[in-house]
Design an enzyme around this catalytic site. Structure first.
Site: not given
Ligand code: FPP
Length: 241
Positions: A19-20, A23, A36, A66, A68, A130, A183, A190-191
Protein backbone atom coordinates in the site's frame (compact mmCIF):
# COMPACT_ATOMS: atom_id res chain seq x y z
CA UNK A 1 -1.92 -27.73 7.20
CA UNK A 2 1.32 -27.89 9.12
CA UNK A 3 1.90 -25.30 11.81
CA UNK A 4 5.42 -24.15 12.49
CA UNK A 5 6.71 -22.97 15.81
CA UNK A 6 10.46 -22.59 15.39
CA UNK A 7 11.44 -19.01 16.01
CA UNK A 8 14.29 -19.13 13.53
CA UNK A 9 12.43 -21.11 10.94
CA UNK A 10 13.33 -20.95 7.32
CA UNK A 11 10.62 -21.65 4.72
CA UNK A 12 8.61 -18.64 5.72
CA UNK A 13 5.45 -17.67 3.86
CA UNK A 14 5.35 -13.90 3.75
CA UNK A 15 2.35 -12.06 2.37
CA UNK A 16 2.45 -8.34 1.61
CA UNK A 17 -0.27 -5.74 1.22
CA UNK A 18 1.62 -3.28 -0.95
CA UNK A 19 0.00 0.00 0.00
CA UNK A 20 1.01 3.61 -0.53
CA UNK A 21 1.78 3.87 -4.24
CA UNK A 22 -0.80 6.60 -4.83
CA UNK A 23 0.28 8.75 -1.88
CA UNK A 24 3.94 8.28 -2.79
CA UNK A 25 3.22 9.75 -6.23
CA UNK A 26 0.88 12.48 -5.02
CA UNK A 27 3.49 13.71 -2.52
CA UNK A 28 5.83 14.20 -5.45
CA UNK A 29 3.21 15.98 -7.52
CA UNK A 30 3.06 13.02 -9.89
CA UNK A 31 0.07 11.11 -11.28
CA UNK A 32 -0.82 7.97 -9.30
CA UNK A 33 0.34 5.61 -12.05
CA UNK A 34 3.92 6.80 -11.45
CA UNK A 35 3.53 5.41 -7.93
CA UNK A 36 2.39 2.07 -9.31
CA UNK A 37 5.37 1.98 -11.66
CA UNK A 38 7.72 2.70 -8.77
CA UNK A 39 5.80 0.00 -6.91
CA UNK A 40 6.69 -2.50 -9.63
CA UNK A 41 10.39 -1.71 -9.01
CA UNK A 42 9.86 -2.42 -5.32
CA UNK A 43 8.30 -5.76 -6.28
CA UNK A 44 11.49 -6.61 -8.22
CA UNK A 45 13.68 -5.71 -5.22
CA UNK A 46 11.63 -7.71 -2.75
CA UNK A 47 11.37 -10.78 -4.98
CA UNK A 48 15.14 -10.76 -5.40
CA UNK A 49 15.77 -10.43 -1.66
CA UNK A 50 13.14 -12.89 -0.42
CA UNK A 51 14.92 -16.27 -0.87
CA UNK A 52 18.07 -14.99 0.84
CA UNK A 53 15.96 -14.07 3.87
CA UNK A 54 14.49 -17.55 4.24
CA UNK A 55 11.19 -16.80 2.51
CA UNK A 56 10.00 -19.71 0.39
CA UNK A 57 6.56 -18.38 -0.48
CA UNK A 58 5.86 -14.72 -1.17
CA UNK A 59 2.29 -13.61 -1.82
CA UNK A 60 1.79 -10.07 -3.07
CA UNK A 61 -1.56 -8.27 -3.13
CA UNK A 62 -1.52 -6.46 -6.45
CA UNK A 63 -5.24 -5.91 -7.14
CA UNK A 64 -8.22 -6.68 -4.96
CA UNK A 65 -11.67 -7.54 -6.25
CA UNK A 66 -12.73 -4.18 -4.76
CA UNK A 67 -10.06 -2.26 -6.67
CA UNK A 68 -12.37 -2.40 -9.72
CA UNK A 69 -14.07 0.58 -8.02
CA UNK A 70 -11.08 2.78 -8.89
CA UNK A 71 -11.20 5.13 -11.88
CA UNK A 72 -11.08 3.22 -15.17
CA UNK A 73 -7.90 5.00 -16.13
CA UNK A 74 -6.04 3.82 -13.04
CA UNK A 75 -7.36 0.26 -13.41
CA UNK A 76 -6.22 0.25 -17.05
CA UNK A 77 -2.74 1.44 -16.18
CA UNK A 78 -2.43 -1.16 -13.38
CA UNK A 79 -3.39 -3.98 -15.73
CA UNK A 80 -0.95 -2.77 -18.38
CA UNK A 81 1.70 -2.79 -15.67
CA UNK A 82 0.87 -6.38 -14.63
CA UNK A 83 1.06 -7.45 -18.26
CA UNK A 84 4.41 -5.81 -18.88
CA UNK A 85 5.74 -7.18 -15.57
CA UNK A 86 4.85 -10.73 -16.62
CA UNK A 87 6.46 -10.24 -20.02
CA UNK A 88 9.64 -8.69 -18.65
CA UNK A 89 10.11 -10.90 -15.57
CA UNK A 90 9.27 -14.43 -16.74
CA UNK A 91 12.72 -15.16 -18.07
CA UNK A 92 14.39 -13.75 -14.95
CA UNK A 93 12.09 -15.91 -12.81
CA UNK A 94 13.14 -19.02 -14.76
CA UNK A 95 16.79 -18.05 -14.34
CA UNK A 96 16.44 -17.60 -10.56
CA UNK A 97 14.20 -20.60 -9.88
CA UNK A 98 11.12 -18.54 -9.09
CA UNK A 99 7.82 -20.26 -9.61
CA UNK A 100 5.17 -17.71 -10.43
CA UNK A 101 1.44 -18.11 -9.86
CA UNK A 102 -1.30 -15.57 -10.28
CA UNK A 103 -3.99 -16.11 -7.68
CA UNK A 104 -7.53 -14.74 -7.65
CA UNK A 105 -10.35 -14.73 -10.19
CA UNK A 106 -9.44 -15.26 -13.80
CA UNK A 107 -12.75 -14.73 -15.55
CA UNK A 108 -12.45 -10.93 -15.57
CA UNK A 109 -8.90 -10.84 -17.00
CA UNK A 110 -8.56 -9.99 -20.68
CA UNK A 111 -7.65 -12.94 -22.94
CA UNK A 112 -4.26 -11.31 -23.61
CA UNK A 113 -3.43 -10.99 -19.92
CA UNK A 114 -4.71 -14.49 -19.19
CA UNK A 115 -2.48 -15.80 -21.95
CA UNK A 116 0.54 -14.01 -20.45
CA UNK A 117 -0.35 -15.39 -16.99
CA UNK A 118 -0.56 -18.96 -18.27
CA UNK A 119 2.65 -18.63 -20.25
CA UNK A 120 4.50 -17.24 -17.22
CA UNK A 121 3.12 -20.01 -15.00
CA UNK A 122 4.06 -22.75 -17.48
CA UNK A 123 7.55 -21.34 -18.08
CA UNK A 124 8.34 -21.02 -14.37
CA UNK A 125 6.64 -24.20 -13.13
CA UNK A 126 9.96 -25.90 -12.32
CA UNK A 127 11.21 -23.13 -9.98
CA UNK A 128 12.06 -24.24 -6.45
CA UNK A 129 13.89 -21.25 -4.91
CA UNK A 130 10.79 -19.14 -4.32
CA UNK A 131 7.09 -19.56 -4.86
CA UNK A 132 5.79 -16.15 -5.93
CA UNK A 133 2.02 -15.61 -5.81
CA UNK A 134 0.68 -12.43 -7.32
CA UNK A 135 -2.89 -11.76 -6.25
CA UNK A 136 -4.92 -10.11 -8.99
CA UNK A 137 -8.71 -9.67 -8.77
CA UNK A 138 -8.43 -11.40 -5.42
CA UNK A 139 -10.91 -11.54 -2.54
CA UNK A 140 -10.32 -13.78 0.47
CA UNK A 141 -14.03 -13.79 1.28
CA UNK A 142 -14.88 -14.95 -2.24
CA UNK A 143 -12.28 -17.73 -1.96
CA UNK A 144 -13.68 -18.87 1.36
CA UNK A 145 -17.23 -18.80 0.00
CA UNK A 146 -16.18 -20.75 -3.08
CA UNK A 147 -14.41 -23.28 -0.88
CA UNK A 148 -17.54 -23.63 1.26
CA UNK A 149 -19.48 -24.43 -1.91
CA UNK A 150 -16.85 -26.95 -3.01
CA UNK A 151 -16.94 -28.58 0.39
CA UNK A 152 -20.73 -28.47 0.72
CA UNK A 153 -22.26 -31.69 1.95
CA UNK A 154 -19.06 -33.16 3.32
CA UNK A 155 -17.89 -32.95 6.91
CA UNK A 156 -14.34 -32.34 5.69
CA UNK A 157 -11.28 -31.73 7.82
CA UNK A 158 -9.69 -28.33 8.34
CA UNK A 159 -6.81 -29.43 6.09
CA UNK A 160 -9.22 -30.41 3.31
CA UNK A 161 -10.99 -27.07 3.64
CA UNK A 162 -7.64 -25.23 3.52
CA UNK A 163 -6.89 -27.02 0.25
CA UNK A 164 -10.34 -26.04 -1.04
CA UNK A 165 -9.65 -22.38 -0.19
CA UNK A 166 -6.31 -22.63 -1.99
CA UNK A 167 -7.96 -24.27 -4.99
CA UNK A 168 -10.68 -21.61 -5.04
CA UNK A 169 -8.08 -18.86 -5.31
CA UNK A 170 -5.81 -20.78 -7.73
CA UNK A 171 -2.99 -21.18 -5.20
CA UNK A 172 -0.50 -23.92 -5.93
CA UNK A 173 1.98 -23.12 -3.15
CA UNK A 174 3.17 -25.71 -0.69
CA UNK A 175 2.77 -23.48 2.34
CA UNK A 176 -0.73 -22.03 2.33
CA UNK A 177 -0.53 -20.72 5.89
CA UNK A 178 0.88 -17.20 6.05
CA UNK A 179 3.63 -16.81 8.67
CA UNK A 180 4.25 -13.10 8.30
CA UNK A 181 1.81 -10.55 6.90
CA UNK A 182 3.27 -7.15 6.09
CA UNK A 183 1.28 -4.05 5.21
CA UNK A 184 3.07 -0.93 4.04
CA UNK A 185 1.64 2.59 3.78
CA UNK A 186 0.61 3.15 7.41
CA UNK A 187 -2.88 1.61 7.43
CA UNK A 188 -3.56 -1.28 9.78
CA UNK A 189 -6.18 -3.46 8.17
CA UNK A 190 -6.40 -6.69 6.20
CA UNK A 191 -8.55 -5.52 3.27
CA UNK A 192 -9.92 -8.97 2.38
CA UNK A 193 -6.47 -10.51 1.92
CA UNK A 194 -5.57 -14.11 2.87
CA UNK A 195 -8.09 -14.19 5.73
CA UNK A 196 -8.16 -17.97 6.09
CA UNK A 197 -4.43 -18.44 5.60
CA UNK A 198 -3.51 -15.69 8.07
CA UNK A 199 -5.26 -17.22 11.08
CA UNK A 200 -1.91 -17.39 12.91
CA UNK A 201 0.11 -14.92 10.87
CA UNK A 202 2.34 -12.45 12.66
CA UNK A 203 1.24 -8.97 11.59
CA UNK A 204 3.74 -6.27 10.73
CA UNK A 205 2.65 -2.75 9.82
CA UNK A 206 4.99 -0.06 8.59
CA UNK A 207 4.47 3.53 7.56
CA UNK A 208 6.92 3.12 4.67
CA UNK A 209 5.16 3.65 1.34
CA UNK A 210 5.44 0.60 -0.90
CA UNK A 211 7.61 2.27 -3.58
CA UNK A 212 10.21 3.03 -0.87
CA UNK A 213 10.20 -0.53 0.48
CA UNK A 214 13.34 -2.54 -0.18
CA UNK A 215 15.60 -5.32 1.00
CA UNK A 216 16.51 -3.59 4.30
CA UNK A 217 12.83 -3.06 5.13
CA UNK A 218 12.05 -6.70 4.38
CA UNK A 219 14.99 -7.80 6.54
CA UNK A 220 13.69 -5.60 9.37
CA UNK A 221 10.23 -7.16 9.10
CA UNK A 222 11.78 -10.64 9.17
CA UNK A 223 13.86 -9.71 12.17
CA UNK A 224 10.69 -8.58 14.01
CA UNK A 225 9.07 -11.86 12.98
CA UNK A 226 11.95 -13.92 14.39
CA UNK A 227 11.71 -12.08 17.69
CA UNK A 228 8.08 -13.10 18.15
CA UNK A 229 7.08 -16.20 20.08
CA UNK A 230 4.49 -18.17 18.13
CA UNK A 231 2.35 -20.22 20.46
CA UNK A 232 -0.57 -21.28 18.26
CA UNK A 233 -2.84 -21.29 21.30
CA UNK A 234 -0.46 -23.17 23.58
CA UNK A 235 1.25 -21.95 26.72
CA UNK A 236 4.82 -20.79 26.73
CA UNK A 237 6.30 -23.91 28.39
CA UNK A 238 4.70 -26.14 25.79
CA UNK A 239 6.22 -24.13 22.95
CA UNK A 240 9.74 -24.54 24.31
CA UNK A 241 9.68 -28.38 24.09
C1 FPP B 1 -1.99 0.12 -3.26
O1 FPP B 1 -1.56 1.45 -3.24
C2 FPP B 1 -1.45 -0.55 -4.41
C3 FPP B 1 -2.19 -1.13 -5.39
C4 FPP B 1 -3.66 -1.16 -5.42
C5 FPP B 1 -1.54 -1.75 -6.54
C6 FPP B 1 -0.34 -2.59 -6.25
C7 FPP B 1 0.44 -2.62 -7.49
C8 FPP B 1 1.77 -2.54 -7.58
C9 FPP B 1 2.70 -2.56 -6.44
C10 FPP B 1 2.31 -2.37 -8.94
C11 FPP B 1 3.03 -3.47 -9.54
C12 FPP B 1 2.69 -4.83 -9.13
C13 FPP B 1 3.15 -5.91 -9.79
C14 FPP B 1 2.84 -7.26 -9.28
C15 FPP B 1 3.96 -5.79 -10.99
P1 FPP B 1 -2.61 2.61 -3.39
O2 FPP B 1 -2.72 2.93 -4.82
O3 FPP B 1 -3.89 2.21 -2.74
O4 FPP B 1 -1.91 3.74 -2.61
P2 FPP B 1 -2.59 4.85 -1.71
O5 FPP B 1 -3.20 4.15 -0.53
O6 FPP B 1 -1.44 5.70 -1.32
O7 FPP B 1 -3.59 5.57 -2.55
Amino acid sequence: MKQRTLTNQQHIHTAIIMDGNGRWAERRGLPRNYGHRAGADAVRRVVKAAPELGIDTLTLYAFSADNWRRPEREVGSLFRLFHSYLLSETEKCVEHGIRLNVIGRRDRLTPTLLDAVMQAEDATAGGAALHLNIAIDYSARDSIMAAANLAAGGAGSREAFASAVALASNQKAVSFDVDLLIRTGGEQRLSDFMLWESAYAELYFTGTMWPDFGEADLAQALSAFHSRERRFGRIREAVAV
